[in-house]
Design an enzyme around this catalytic site. Structure first.
Site, PDB file in Angstrom:
ATOM      1  CB  CYS A 121      -1.358   0.116   0.976  1.00 39.20           C
ATOM      2  SG  CYS A 121      -2.092  -1.456   1.444  1.00 39.20           S
ATOM      3  CG  HIS A 250      -2.977   3.358   1.874  1.00 40.40           C
ATOM      4  ND1 HIS A 250      -3.678   2.353   0.994  1.00 40.40           N
ATOM      5  CD2 HIS A 250      -3.053   1.520   3.316  1.00 40.40           C
ATOM      6  CE1 HIS A 250      -3.761   1.689   1.080  1.00 40.40           C
ATOM      7  NE2 HIS A 250      -4.218   0.945   2.090  1.00 40.40           N
ATOM      8  CG  ASN A 284      -7.251  -1.020   1.837  1.00 41.22           C
ATOM      9  OD1 ASN A 284      -6.237  -0.800   1.089  1.00 41.22           O
ATOM     10  ND2 ASN A 284      -6.888  -1.550   2.617  1.00 41.22           N
TER      11      ASN A 284
HETATM   12  O1  UT7 Z   1      -4.673  -1.408   3.769  1.00 38.60           O
HETATM   13  C1  UT7 Z   1      -3.223  -1.883   4.133  1.00 38.60           C
HETATM   14  C2  UT7 Z   1      -2.520  -1.595   5.434  1.00 38.60           C
HETATM   15  N1  UT7 Z   1      -4.240  -2.176   6.793  1.00 38.60           N
HETATM   16  C3  UT7 Z   1      -4.864  -1.760   7.775  1.00 38.60           C
HETATM   17  O2  UT7 Z   1      -4.824  -0.550   7.858  1.00 38.60           O
HETATM   18  C4  UT7 Z   1      -6.130  -2.268   8.575  1.00 38.60           C
HETATM   19  C5  UT7 Z   1      -5.880  -2.299   9.247  1.00 38.60           C
HETATM   20  N2  UT7 Z   1      -7.111  -2.354  10.556  1.00 38.60           N
HETATM   21  C6  UT7 Z   1      -7.929  -2.527  10.707  1.00 38.60           C
HETATM   22  O3  UT7 Z   1      -8.859  -1.233   9.312  1.00 38.60           O
HETATM   23  C7  UT7 Z   1      -8.896  -3.050  11.496  1.00 38.60           C
HETATM   24  O4  UT7 Z   1      -8.598  -3.439  11.969  1.00 38.60           O
HETATM   25  C8  UT7 Z   1     -10.205  -3.864  10.830  1.00 38.60           C
HETATM   26  C9  UT7 Z   1     -11.118  -3.014  10.025  1.00 38.60           C
HETATM   27  C10 UT7 Z   1      -9.786  -5.226   9.812  1.00 38.60           C
HETATM   28  C11 UT7 Z   1     -10.892  -4.477  11.361  1.00 38.60           C
HETATM   29  O5  UT7 Z   1     -11.793  -3.167  12.942  1.00 38.60           O
HETATM   30  P1  UT7 Z   1     -11.982  -3.383  14.821  1.00 38.60           P
HETATM   31  O6  UT7 Z   1     -12.270  -2.456  15.122  1.00 38.60           O
HETATM   32  O7  UT7 Z   1      -9.816  -3.616  14.984  1.00 38.60           O
HETATM   33  O8  UT7 Z   1     -12.341  -5.128  14.527  1.00 38.60           O
HETATM   34  P2  UT7 Z   1     -11.294  -6.105  15.203  1.00 38.60           P
HETATM   35  O9  UT7 Z   1     -10.332  -7.462  14.383  1.00 38.60           O
HETATM   36  O10 UT7 Z   1     -11.057  -6.008  16.806  1.00 38.60           O
HETATM   37  O11 UT7 Z   1     -13.067  -7.170  15.378  1.00 38.60           O
HETATM   38  C12 UT7 Z   1     -13.781  -6.625  16.574  1.00 38.60           C
HETATM   39  C13 UT7 Z   1     -15.122  -7.348  16.178  1.00 38.60           C
HETATM   40  C14 UT7 Z   1     -14.646  -9.102  16.873  1.00 38.60           C
HETATM   41  O12 UT7 Z   1     -15.539  -9.518  17.315  1.00 38.60           O
HETATM   42  P3  UT7 Z   1     -15.182 -10.585  18.533  1.00 38.60           P
HETATM   43  O13 UT7 Z   1     -14.050 -11.338  19.131  1.00 38.60           O
HETATM   44  O14 UT7 Z   1     -14.969  -9.477  19.041  1.00 38.60           O
HETATM   45  O15 UT7 Z   1     -16.831 -11.076  18.911  1.00 38.60           O
HETATM   46  C15 UT7 Z   1     -14.363  -9.642  14.944  1.00 38.60           C
HETATM   47  O16 UT7 Z   1     -14.834 -11.137  15.142  1.00 38.60           O
HETATM   48  O17 UT7 Z   1     -15.735  -7.007  15.485  1.00 38.60           O
HETATM   49  C16 UT7 Z   1     -15.603  -9.480  14.303  1.00 38.60           C
HETATM   50  N3  UT7 Z   1     -15.481  -9.044  13.204  1.00 38.60           N
HETATM   51  C17 UT7 Z   1     -16.423  -8.431  12.344  1.00 38.60           C
HETATM   52  N4  UT7 Z   1     -18.130  -8.109  12.760  1.00 38.60           N
HETATM   53  C18 UT7 Z   1     -18.547  -8.387  11.394  1.00 38.60           C
HETATM   54  C19 UT7 Z   1     -14.418  -8.641  12.260  1.00 38.60           C
HETATM   55  N5  UT7 Z   1     -14.587  -8.509  11.025  1.00 38.60           N
HETATM   56  C20 UT7 Z   1     -16.197  -8.314  11.037  1.00 38.60           C
HETATM   57  C21 UT7 Z   1     -17.284  -8.273   9.814  1.00 38.60           C
HETATM   58  N6  UT7 Z   1     -18.469  -7.981  10.244  1.00 38.60           N
HETATM   59  N7  UT7 Z   1     -16.910  -7.534   8.332  1.00 38.60           N
END
Ligand code: UT7
Length: 328
Positions: A121, A250, A284
């Site tokens: 990215c 980005h 993204n």
């Molecule tokens: O471009 C390359 C560089 N990449 C990035 O910069 C990405 C950086 N990371 C992020 O943008 C975020 O971490 C994500 C968007 C990937 C995820 O968001 P988050 O707020 O960090 O969520 P999380 O991974 O902490 O997950 C929170 C909860 C989890 O459930 P539990 O364990 O709390 O029950 C996940 O299983 O949300 C759940 N979850 C979802 N729920 C509904 C994960 N994905 C989804 C989804 N829909 N699509």
């Protein structure tokens, strides 16, 4: 004995922008039919409303050639004026042949130096930094830099933590020589990497062969480590944060974009600094996101020619790069 080198020029500037996206729109509701997610969750956590996904018969090179042609048209140069083509990409399905030579051929650029560059990215900012220095050293005259990705080839459509984020697109810039120091429109690149965290975004070669990321770890890294890179790029260009008219980070996650903007404002960036939010309707798109966001903002009139833009890319590697540019 000393070897002869080409005459150096003061620097480089961007003279054209272009971008390309597939026609097919995939909404959050569409994805919620397939995986356990919701429109609200995606909007709240990532800021995406919809994204564009290419059909099987559209290739990464198709997107790159379309974006590159548009940038060239915008620049007023002819394909034959271009002597170097750089395609920043991390999503070619096969490493050989590269995307750059094919893309150049499709656009009608004859026998340029052509190479791919993988900094994920951060790829476009790496490519732009490379292009500017090739020009400054006299190794190139006119460089077409393209960030192009078909991430859909690498997405596990059953993994809700990634399939809601990534999308397909290409964005491009034409870079040429600045004849005087006043004309210079690409600032020095601030770049680096954190290979100790390589495993946080990777292709799962041992199982699905699809993209996986440790979202929270990358989120923490991006929200703490990227604003300092952006500030370094500003300082390297001899400017202060208050000089920045538009911030184009980005487009990884709208919350990361907002965190970077907030930190820059704490360090003196203006409240009226515009901040790219192209992710809302484009998703993204990795190396394509920065040039495409700038192109879209200029087309929408949110950014004008001659304004000062701060670009900063970050992602797998982990890799990062940023620079200040004058909007063409
Ligand atoms: O471009 C390359 C560089 N990449 C990035 O910069 C990405 C950086 N990371 C992020 O943008 C975020 O971490 C994500 C968007 C990937 C995820 O968001 P988050 O707020 O960090 O969520 P999380 O991974 O902490 O997950 C929170 C909860 C989890 O459930 P539990 O364990 O709390 O029950 C996940 O299983 O949300 C759940 N979850 C979802 N729920 C509904 C994960 N994905 C989804 C989804 N829909 N699509």
């Amino acid at each position: 004995m000393s070897l002869r080198l080409p005459a150096a020029v003061p620097g480089a500037k961007i003279i054209g922008l272009g971008s390309a996206q597939p026609d097919h729109v995939v909404t959050n509701h569409d994805l919620a039919q397939r995986v356990e997610t919701s429109d609200q969750w995606i909007r709240d956590r990532v800021g995406i409303v919809e994204r564009r996904i290419a059909k099987d018969d559209t290739s990464l090179v198709d997107l790159a050639a379309e974006a590159g042609s548009r940038a060239l048209k915008d620049s007023g140069l002819e394909p034959t004026d271009v002597d170097t083509v750089i395609v920043a990409t991390c999503t070619m399905t096969a490493p050989i042949p590269n995307a750059a030579a094919q893309t150049a051929d499709r656009i009608g650029i004859t026998a340029p130096a052509a190479f791919d560059l993988n900094a994920a990215c951060a790829g476009f900012c790496y490519g732009l930094g490379t292009a500017a220095d090739l020009i400054r050293a006299g190794s190139a005259r006119n460089v077409l830099v393209i960030g192009a990705e078909k991430l859909s080839d690498w997405i596990d459509w059953d993994d809700r933590s990634t399939c809601i984020i990534f999308a397909d697109a290409a964005g491009a810039a034409v870079v040429t020589a600045a004849r005087t120091p006043e004309e210079v429109g690409v600032g020095p690149v601030a770049w680096g990497s954190a290979g100790d965290q390589a495993a946080t975004i990777r292709i799962l070669e041992e199982s699905t062969n699809k993209l996986w990321q440790h979202g929270q770890a990358v989120f923490r890294w991006a929200t703490t480590r990227i604003a300092p890179v952006a500030l370094d790029a500003v300082a390297k260009a001899g400017l202060t944060p208050a000089d920045i008219d538009v911030l184009v980070p980005h487009q990884a996650n709208l919350r990361i974009v907002e965190a970077v903007a907030k930190r820059l404002r704490k360090d003196g960036a203006r409240e009226d600094m515009r901040v790219a939010d192209d992710i809302v309707h484009s998703g993204n798109t990795s190396s394509a996101s920065i040039p495409m966001a700038l192109d879209h903002m200029r087309a929408a009139g949110t950014v004008r020619s001659g304004e000062i833009a701060l670009l900063v890319g970050f992602g797998a590697g982990l890799s990062y790069a940023g620079q200040v540019v004058v909007v063409p």
